[in-house]
Design an enzyme around this catalytic site. Sequence first.
Site, short mmCIF file in Angstrom:
data_model
loop_
_atom_site.label_atom_id
_atom_site.label_comp_id
_atom_site.label_asym_id
_atom_site.label_seq_id
_atom_site.Cartn_x
_atom_site.Cartn_y
_atom_site.Cartn_z
N TYR A 334 17.51 -11.40 -5.82
CA TYR A 334 17.15 -10.89 -7.14
C TYR A 334 15.76 -11.42 -7.53
O TYR A 334 15.53 -12.62 -7.53
CB TYR A 334 18.22 -11.34 -8.14
CG TYR A 334 18.20 -10.71 -9.52
CD1 TYR A 334 17.16 -9.89 -9.97
CD2 TYR A 334 19.24 -10.95 -10.41
CE1 TYR A 334 17.17 -9.33 -11.23
CE2 TYR A 334 19.26 -10.39 -11.68
CZ TYR A 334 18.23 -9.60 -12.09
OH TYR A 334 18.24 -9.05 -13.36
N CYS A 335 14.84 -10.52 -7.85
CA CYS A 335 13.51 -10.87 -8.34
C CYS A 335 12.76 -11.71 -7.31
O CYS A 335 12.63 -11.30 -6.16
CB CYS A 335 13.63 -11.57 -9.70
SG CYS A 335 12.04 -11.80 -10.55
N ILE A 336 12.28 -12.90 -7.66
CA ILE A 336 11.54 -13.73 -6.71
C ILE A 336 12.41 -14.11 -5.52
O ILE A 336 11.90 -14.30 -4.40
CB ILE A 336 10.99 -15.01 -7.40
CG1 ILE A 336 10.05 -15.76 -6.46
CG2 ILE A 336 12.11 -15.89 -7.88
CD1 ILE A 336 9.39 -16.96 -7.10
N GLY A 338 14.38 -12.05 -4.14
CA GLY A 338 14.28 -10.88 -3.28
C GLY A 338 12.99 -10.90 -2.47
O GLY A 338 12.97 -10.55 -1.29
N PHE A 362 17.35 -6.74 -5.60
CA PHE A 362 17.38 -6.40 -7.02
C PHE A 362 15.99 -6.66 -7.61
O PHE A 362 15.49 -7.78 -7.59
CB PHE A 362 18.39 -7.24 -7.79
CG PHE A 362 19.83 -6.99 -7.46
CD1 PHE A 362 20.24 -5.90 -6.73
CD2 PHE A 362 20.81 -7.88 -7.92
CE1 PHE A 362 21.58 -5.67 -6.44
CE2 PHE A 362 22.15 -7.66 -7.65
CZ PHE A 362 22.54 -6.57 -6.91
#
Length: 601
Positions: A334-336, A338, A362
């Site tokens: 998720y985010c960083i 990812g 994500f």
Amino acid sequence: MTTKTTDGPALSDASLSRMVENLKKVEQLTERLGQVMAHRQTHRQALDGPNQELFAKAQQAYLTEAMTNPAKLMEHQMSFWTRTMTHFVEAQQALAKGTLTAPEDNTPSDRRFANPLWQTHPYFNFVKQQYLINAQALEQAVEDVTDMEPREKKRLAYFSRQIIDMMSPTNFLATNPDALERAIETEGESLVKGIENLISDLEANDGELIVRLADESAFKLGENIATTPGKVVYRNKMFELIQYTPTTDKVHKTPLVVFPPWINKFYILDLKEQNSLVKWLLDQGHTLFMVSWVNPDSTYRDVGMEDYIEDGYLAAIREVKAITGENKVNLVGYCIAGTTLALTLALLKQRGDTSVKSATFFTALTDFSDQGEFQPFLTDDFIDGIEGETEDKGILPSVVMARTFSFLRSNDLVYAPAVKHYIMGETPPAFDLLYWNGDGANLPARMAMQYLRALCQRNELAEGGYDILGHHLELGDVDVPLCAVACETDHIAPWKDSYRGVRQMGSTDRTFIMTQSGHIAGIVNPPSKKKYGHYVNPSLEADHEGWLEGAKFHEGSWWPRWGAWLKKRSGKMIEARNPGDDGRKILGDAPGEYVAKKANH
């Protein structure tokens, strides 16, 4: 006996007395406020805004424009003068009639000015209209600047907008009718509470002003937030590994590991049962593991991206395989997390490690060629300031990131809550999402600068490759089956930029989903809410505009669609696995110890 204020409520002598007493308390609290500010921990001024070079360039460009095209400049100046004088004359004429009514007001709707007095009271209406005239003039002045590089002009527009938002009359007691009415209604008590709230927020952040958005006393981890049952089954210096208790008799053979961003805490995916992605995944029959990252202090100064990969991702994969006896896992970033998942997958590819069966991203960016709304903060003057801050403290403090994210939506996340909290004297709401938003984490100095310099500024992963752990990693190395979920109005990881990175990955099995809403609400979107829909287009051949043009919109949450995708890659059903089944020592109950550590302590 009572005293009647002009066009205001009648105040009894007792009420006036109580107001005087409360105003005395305000004076005393102001002295305490001064003491707090005198002992505040300072930070580098470079983190507060652009250096003077930007404004010097803007001034030079404006003067150049005046020399080369004076007619255009005078036209806009005369327009501003004319509107200001007309506005003043109309207000004077209204007052001369003796009716104390506001002049005609055709200004656009703005929720900041919802109080009817902004329309009907001549004083407040005059202040509002003149503010909007000034704001438009400043915006026009920035627009007129032509002799600047687009990147610099974009920064100038952003920081000019910040000045405009900050100077709104709603942000000041003397020009905010809601605040003045509340002060009278409460006999000055709202002002006392407001100053107390301000002091409390400053003290909580060592003198840094971060507006508290939620009532922190309303939540307790493991009791009314982050409550899904599970156990901590592994811990190292980087993370705790939580294995959740299954909710089904049978589970998929391939375990699922979720890597949340380490800028925030993992429990955004487990706020409460009704919107918990953790609970939903358990109910779909997955053996679910969650990585809960450590909240680093200054001793983590030299921890870098390689540590997050080696002692984070690879350690978690190793432990989950050992716990479940499986040789493959499914991963989510998720985010960083990812972004770093892409690095990890590229590294595993080069090492010949086939432990990962599928990967889901994500709201993850891997191509930073278009820095979007973060562009004002990714120039050298600001990054140099961050580098100096991390050298001094060993970490990038959570408050720096919180402030940066907040000012991307300053009216909603800074000024509106500040007005309610400090001027109106209101207690922040008991809102779990806002509580999580304020529960940030620090970043290690080395890791923060690697991310900002190499990945964000120089875009090395997407343009030429990123060197780490003895390997040269490229997006094309990512070749496992993947699903990427991006959010339509995400201002942190814009969907078009997420899409651009996914297109560069080497996988032949790629699914891209764009959900409605933003960075958080788009992801935390349970099917039961029936709130946001999503777009799907199986072809990733076109650019983002072409993809969207050919995409089909579907009502409802994207969770079931992803669930079906994940099911196909999760193996057959077997007896449910419980934490501790492998015989290893249980280290504690979910949500664990690391998540409870507050930033900067």
